[in-house]
Structures are given as structure tokens and as C-alpha cells.
Design a protein around this motif. Structure first.
Motif, mmCIF file in Angstrom:
data_model
loop_
_atom_site.group_PDB
_atom_site.id
_atom_site.type_symbol
_atom_site.label_atom_id
_atom_site.label_comp_id
_atom_site.label_asym_id
_atom_site.label_seq_id
_atom_site.Cartn_x
_atom_site.Cartn_y
_atom_site.Cartn_z
ATOM 1 N N VAL A 130 0.845 -1.189 0.000
ATOM 2 C CA VAL A 130 0.000 0.000 0.000
ATOM 3 C C VAL A 130 0.890 1.252 0.000
ATOM 4 O O VAL A 130 1.893 1.308 0.722
ATOM 5 C CB VAL A 130 -0.916 0.003 1.247
ATOM 6 C CG1 VAL A 130 -1.691 1.300 1.353
ATOM 7 C CG2 VAL A 130 -1.866 -1.184 1.189
ATOM 8 N N LEU A 131 0.530 2.243 -0.794
ATOM 9 C CA LEU A 131 1.317 3.474 -0.829
ATOM 10 C C LEU A 131 1.000 4.380 0.344
ATOM 11 O O LEU A 131 1.889 4.919 1.002
ATOM 12 C CB LEU A 131 1.068 4.232 -2.135
ATOM 13 C CG LEU A 131 1.863 5.532 -2.260
ATOM 14 C CD1 LEU A 131 3.343 5.236 -2.454
ATOM 15 C CD2 LEU A 131 1.346 6.386 -3.405
ATOM 16 N N ALA A 132 -0.305 4.573 0.612
ATOM 17 C CA ALA A 132 -0.751 5.467 1.680
ATOM 18 C C ALA A 132 -2.167 5.059 2.060
ATOM 19 O O ALA A 132 -2.770 4.195 1.424
ATOM 20 C CB ALA A 132 -0.722 6.925 1.218
ATOM 21 N N LEU A 133 -2.704 5.664 3.100
ATOM 22 C CA LEU A 133 -4.123 5.538 3.406
ATOM 23 C C LEU A 133 -4.841 6.744 2.836
ATOM 24 O O LEU A 133 -4.366 7.872 2.922
ATOM 25 C CB LEU A 133 -4.372 5.468 4.912
ATOM 26 C CG LEU A 133 -4.151 4.142 5.621
ATOM 27 C CD1 LEU A 133 -4.656 4.241 7.057
ATOM 28 C CD2 LEU A 133 -4.833 2.979 4.904
ATOM 29 N N GLY A 134 -6.020 6.498 2.305
ATOM 30 C CA GLY A 134 -6.804 7.613 1.800
ATOM 31 C C GLY A 134 -7.313 7.295 0.405
ATOM 32 O O GLY A 134 -6.918 6.298 -0.190
ATOM 33 N N GLU A 135 -8.159 8.082 -0.005
ATOM 34 C CA GLU A 135 -8.683 9.324 0.548
ATOM 35 C C GLU A 135 -9.648 8.988 1.683
ATOM 36 O O GLU A 135 -10.702 8.429 1.450
ATOM 37 C CB GLU A 135 -9.345 10.085 -0.595
ATOM 38 C CG GLU A 135 -10.126 11.280 -0.289
ATOM 39 C CD GLU A 135 -10.828 11.802 -1.551
ATOM 40 O OE1 GLU A 135 -11.432 12.874 -1.437
ATOM 41 O OE2 GLU A 135 -10.802 11.147 -2.605
ATOM 42 N N ALA A 176 -1.427 3.812 10.394
ATOM 43 C CA ALA A 176 -0.592 4.324 9.314
ATOM 44 C C ALA A 176 0.739 4.840 9.852
ATOM 45 O O ALA A 176 1.795 4.642 9.231
ATOM 46 C CB ALA A 176 -1.320 5.430 8.568
ATOM 47 N N THR A 177 0.697 5.490 10.998
ATOM 48 C CA THR A 177 1.919 6.012 11.606
ATOM 49 C C THR A 177 2.872 4.879 11.967
ATOM 50 O O THR A 177 4.091 4.981 11.770
ATOM 51 C CB THR A 177 1.576 6.849 12.856
ATOM 52 O OG1 THR A 177 0.705 7.922 12.467
ATOM 53 C CG2 THR A 177 2.825 7.425 13.496
ATOM 54 N N ASP A 178 2.330 3.780 12.464
ATOM 55 C CA ASP A 178 3.160 2.616 12.798
ATOM 56 C C ASP A 178 3.879 2.070 11.571
ATOM 57 O O ASP A 178 4.976 1.513 11.680
ATOM 58 C CB ASP A 178 2.306 1.506 13.414
ATOM 59 C CG ASP A 178 1.820 1.845 14.820
ATOM 60 O OD1 ASP A 178 2.402 2.767 15.431
ATOM 61 O OD2 ASP A 178 0.856 1.205 15.276
ATOM 62 N N ASP A 179 3.239 2.236 10.396
ATOM 63 C CA ASP A 179 3.817 1.720 9.157
ATOM 64 C C ASP A 179 4.445 2.839 8.305
ATOM 65 O O ASP A 179 4.758 2.625 7.134
ATOM 66 C CB ASP A 179 2.733 1.003 8.339
ATOM 67 C CG ASP A 179 2.394 -0.359 8.926
ATOM 68 O OD1 ASP A 179 1.663 -0.401 9.931
ATOM 69 O OD2 ASP A 179 2.885 -1.369 8.400
ATOM 70 N N TYR A 180 4.612 4.005 8.901
ATOM 71 C CA TYR A 180 5.275 5.148 8.241
ATOM 72 C C TYR A 180 4.577 5.563 6.951
ATOM 73 O O TYR A 180 5.217 5.931 5.969
ATOM 74 C CB TYR A 180 6.754 4.819 7.958
ATOM 75 C CG TYR A 180 7.506 4.365 9.171
ATOM 76 C CD1 TYR A 180 7.917 5.273 10.138
ATOM 77 C CD2 TYR A 180 7.786 3.009 9.376
ATOM 78 C CE1 TYR A 180 8.595 4.848 11.282
ATOM 79 C CE2 TYR A 180 8.460 2.574 10.506
ATOM 80 C CZ TYR A 180 8.858 3.503 11.455
ATOM 81 O OH TYR A 180 9.515 3.083 12.573
ATOM 82 N N LEU A 181 3.252 5.504 6.960
ATOM 83 C CA LEU A 181 2.477 5.873 5.784
ATOM 84 C C LEU A 181 1.765 7.204 5.984
ATOM 85 O O LEU A 181 1.368 7.561 7.097
ATOM 86 C CB LEU A 181 1.439 4.792 5.465
ATOM 87 C CG LEU A 181 1.956 3.409 5.078
ATOM 88 C CD1 LEU A 181 0.787 2.495 4.753
ATOM 89 C CD2 LEU A 181 2.918 3.481 3.906
#
Length: 425
Positions: free
Chosen positions: A134-139, A163-168
């Protein structure tokens, strides 16, 4: 090897750029590089890093009558976009490993590189989702937008923590539905400006502020999608979140509502001309991090409805860079600022270290344009499956050639082969 000779870069310098086509990377930059392999004479032409559109909806799976990975990526390539980030509100939504795999399989048809964002709903499965690239979370919709992806604050916190735990990065759609003006609904079906009156500017600013408060508390990396107001941009900047502005919010306003009709309905909606001018000023002065299109195509038949029933969204992936280059041609933006907005900053924010710049060792994602050859934008000439544009009749500077990792995917109106890869591998 391929050498692009006598090109003008975004900073105004004249350079030769050598490409190792086997590795897909830029191998040398200089003046009068020695002959090696094929060459392109770019005298009088502008060579830019390929644009990264960090916000598209290519509609597959589930809505292929609107767009597909093939048609959307061709449209992107023809507009100088070499990487896109696709959002999760497809059918099924991209909220678990299985749905991610389904979308990734379809994306193999892409002519350009891509990232796939994971979605957040009460039914999401972060364990299987984060097991994929996964690249990021969102939208992520902090407040209501379509009625399908809006989430409560507790779930937003959970998603931001994960997401923060996975640096996303968490990409946020920020509109506070509690601040929508319900009285605007009394204006009737024929008043196309009613949509802008309904989804108020205050609703955006309030939601940006709340999202940023939560993000700051959790140490999350937040990116605010499609900021349409100076207040929303300033709220994001104050807390250190990044933000994007779409071409339609940059160039169109409520003054265009009557001409556009329901084809100008989007979320967030068009704002006043004064706010649009203030948004443009923040784009020009470096406050805004990037331009991203929120490319959200619908068919003409779907958009031909009342303002309360038409779907929200407009296409834009093919016209983003051409519209910005026209502004640079008119000296309203610098070419260097265009490169920041469309390539350098998106690559940094979304963790694409080999993309976004014309430097030795970077991927050869390149766009060659003749800045002195603008042309009219016509929906019939574009490549999106939807076949229309809110910028009909505007002027843009379109690419002659678009290259992805050293592969020519578009040249003089013709497409190469589909070479797209997931930027996360």
C-alpha cells in the motif's frame, strides 16, 4: 543508450540528458555529452520530470463504464503524467488484502507507474491490507462526502495510528457535514450554484483544523486532499500537514457555475472568485505543496441530471500539466514552480525517491514539450473514457513525448506499450 540533446530544463539551464534505457534511469547530465546510442534533438524544447498525480480515481474495479486502468493511464501519459496514486473508493473498496489484489491485477494494464491507496471503513481489515504494498491511506473521509466512505473520529484515529506505525501518509478528505447549509437545498434543481452554497467553505476549514489536531496529537503524517479555500490551506500549513490543490479549484470558480452546469459539480465544490484568486496566490508563492487532479470521471449521461442528483467529480489527469504549462508560458508561474508542484514535491511527500527530478540515478520519467506550441483543449481529443472536460476551449501546452523509466509511452499522438509498475513493488 538514448541522449536527449540541447534540452531546456525547468530551471532554464540547457543540458544533454543521457538515459540508460536498459536500467530505466538517467545516467548522465551535462553539456555536449559524447555520442552514445540514439539521440533526440530537443533544441527549443522543455524537458520536465514526469508529473506525479497523487489523487486519481481510475474507477476499476466496479465502474469501468466511467474509466479503466488502460484508458485512465493513456489519458495520463498523453498529459505528461508518469505516475498516479489511485484512491480506494472502487467496488469493492480497497480495504483489505483481497480487494487490493483485485485492483493490483487490473492495474497491470497501466501504461504508467502507479501507487494504490488503502481505504478505511468500519469493515476494513488493516492486517491483510498492510500486508500488501500500500502506498498510503486515503482518501479518508473525516466527514460525509459520498455517504460511502465517511468514518467516525474514533476510526479515523485508529487508521492514523496504524498508518503512523507503518510510516504511511494519511490522505484526508476534509469537510465537516455539520457545517453544510441545509437552507441551500431550497434553491431548487435548476440553481447550479446551490451546490457551492450547500457545501460551505467553513466546512472545509473546520475539518482541516480538526484532522490536523488529531494528526498532531498522534504524530501522524497528514496530507489534505483537494483544498479549495485559502482558509483550508492555511490551517494545513499551520500544523505542518501537506496539501494539494486541484486544477478545477485553481482555475474555476462559482462564476463558471452557470456555464458548466452540473458538469461543474464536485466535492469540495467551486468557491468564490476571490477565494480562487487567493488559492492561486498560495500555489504560486510556495505555500501549497502540489497540484493533484482528483480525476473523477463520470459519463456525460450521468452528469446530465439535476444539481442534487448528478454525481460529483470531473476528469483532469490529462489537462493538469498542460494547463500549468500555459500559465508558465504566460509568466503567471515559473516552469521551476510547475516542476515542484507536479513532480518534486509529490515524490518527496509520498516516498518515491527515484522519481520527480531530472538527476543522475533517478528514473527516466520525462516529458518533452514545445512551450511555444499551445493548443485548444477539446474533450473529443482527450483519452479519458468519459469523453469530456470542464476546460473545454481552454488553452494548454501538451507533451510531444512522455517517457516512463526510459520507455516511450506516448509520442506525437501515438501510444507505446503498457509498462506501468507499482511504485511499492
Amino acid at each position: 543508450m538514448l541522449t536527449i540533446r540541447n534540452a531546456t530544463l525547468a530551471d532554464g539551464s540547457k543540458r544533454d540528458v543521457r538515459i540508460d534505457t536498459d536500467a530505466g534511469r538517467i545516467s548522465a547530465i551535462g553539456s555536449s555529452l559524447t555520442e552514445s546510442g540514439e539521440a533526440i534533438d530537443a533544441t527549443g524544447k522543455l524537458l520536465l520530470p514526469g508529473a506525479i498525480d497523487a489523487h486519481v480515481h481510475f474507477r476499476e474495479p466496479g465502474f469501468s463504464h466511467k474509466e479503466t486502468w488502460e484508458t485512465g493511464s493513456k489519458s495520463a501519459a498523453a498529459g505528461g503524467v508518469t505516475t498516479v496514486v489511485d484512491q480506494p473508493n472502487t467496488n469493492p473498496p480497497t480495504i483489505d488484502g483481497e480487494s487490493f489484489d483485485e485492483k493490483a491485477k487490473l492495474a497491470e494494464k497501466s501504461y504508467i507507474d502507479y501507487g494504490i491507496n488503502g481505504g478505511v471503513t468500519p469493515e476494513w481489515n488493516p492486517e491483510s491490507l498492510f500486508d500488501r504494498p500500500v502506498l498510503a491511506l486515503g482518501e479518508v473521509f473525516l466527514a460525509d462526502s459520498t455517504g460511502k466512505m465517511g468514518i467516525e473520529e474514533d476510526l479515523f484515529r485508529e487508521a492514523a495510528e496504524r498508518a503512523t506505525d507503518d510510516y504511511l501518509v494519511v490522505t484526508v478528505h476534509a469537510e465537516d457535514a455539520d457545517l453544510f447549509d441545509e437552507d441551500a437545498k431550497s434553491r431548487g434543481d435548476s440553481d447550479v450554484d446551490a451546490w457551492s452554497a450547500y457545501r460551505t467553505a467553513a466546512a472545509e476549514a473546520a475539518a482541516v483544523e480538526r484532522a490536523c489536531e488529531i494528526g498532531d496529537e498522534l504524530g501522524a503524517r497528514l496530507h489534505i486532499a483537494h483544498t479549495s479555500t485559502p482558509e483550508g490551506i492555511d490551517a494545513a500549513q499551520k500544523i505542518g500537514a501537506t496539501c494539494e490543490v486541484t486544477p478545477h479549484h485553481l482555475f474555476l470558480s462559482r462564476d463558471d457555475a452557470d456555464e458548466l452546469g452540473t458538469f461543474g459539480r464536485m466535492n469540495p465544490p467551486l468557491r468564490s472568485e476571490k477565494r480562487r484568486e487567493e488559492v492561486f496566490a498560495r500555489v504560486a508563492d510556495g505555500t501549497v505543496d502540489m497540484i493533484a487532479t482528483d480525476h473523477a470521471p463520470h459519463t456525460k449521461e450521468e452528469k446530465d441530471a439535476s444539481i442534487w442528483n448528478a454525481p460529483s467529480g470531473v476528469p483532469g489527469v490529462e489537462t493538469m500539466l498542460p494547463l500549468l504549462l500555459e500559465q508558465a508560458r504566460k509568466n503567471n508561474l515559473s516552469y521551476d514552480r510547475v516542476a515542484d508542484l507536479t513532480a518534486r514535491n509529490p515524490s518527496k511527500v509520498f516516498g518515491m525517491p527515484r522519481k520527480g527530478r531530472i538527476e543522475e540515478g533517478r528514473m527516466a520519467d520525462l516529458v518533452l514539450v514545445d512551450p511555444d506550441e499551445p493548443r485548444k483543449i477539446r474533450g473529443d481529443d482527450l483519452h479519458s473514457k468519459c469523453g469530456w472536460t470542464p476546460f473545454e476551449g481552454w488553452t494548454g501546452v501538451f507533451p510531444e513525448l512522455t517517457m516512463v523509466r526510459g520507455n516511450v509511452v506516448f509520442e506525437d499522438g501515438e501510444f507505446g506499450v503498457a509498462v506501468g509498475e507499482n511504485v511499492r513493488g
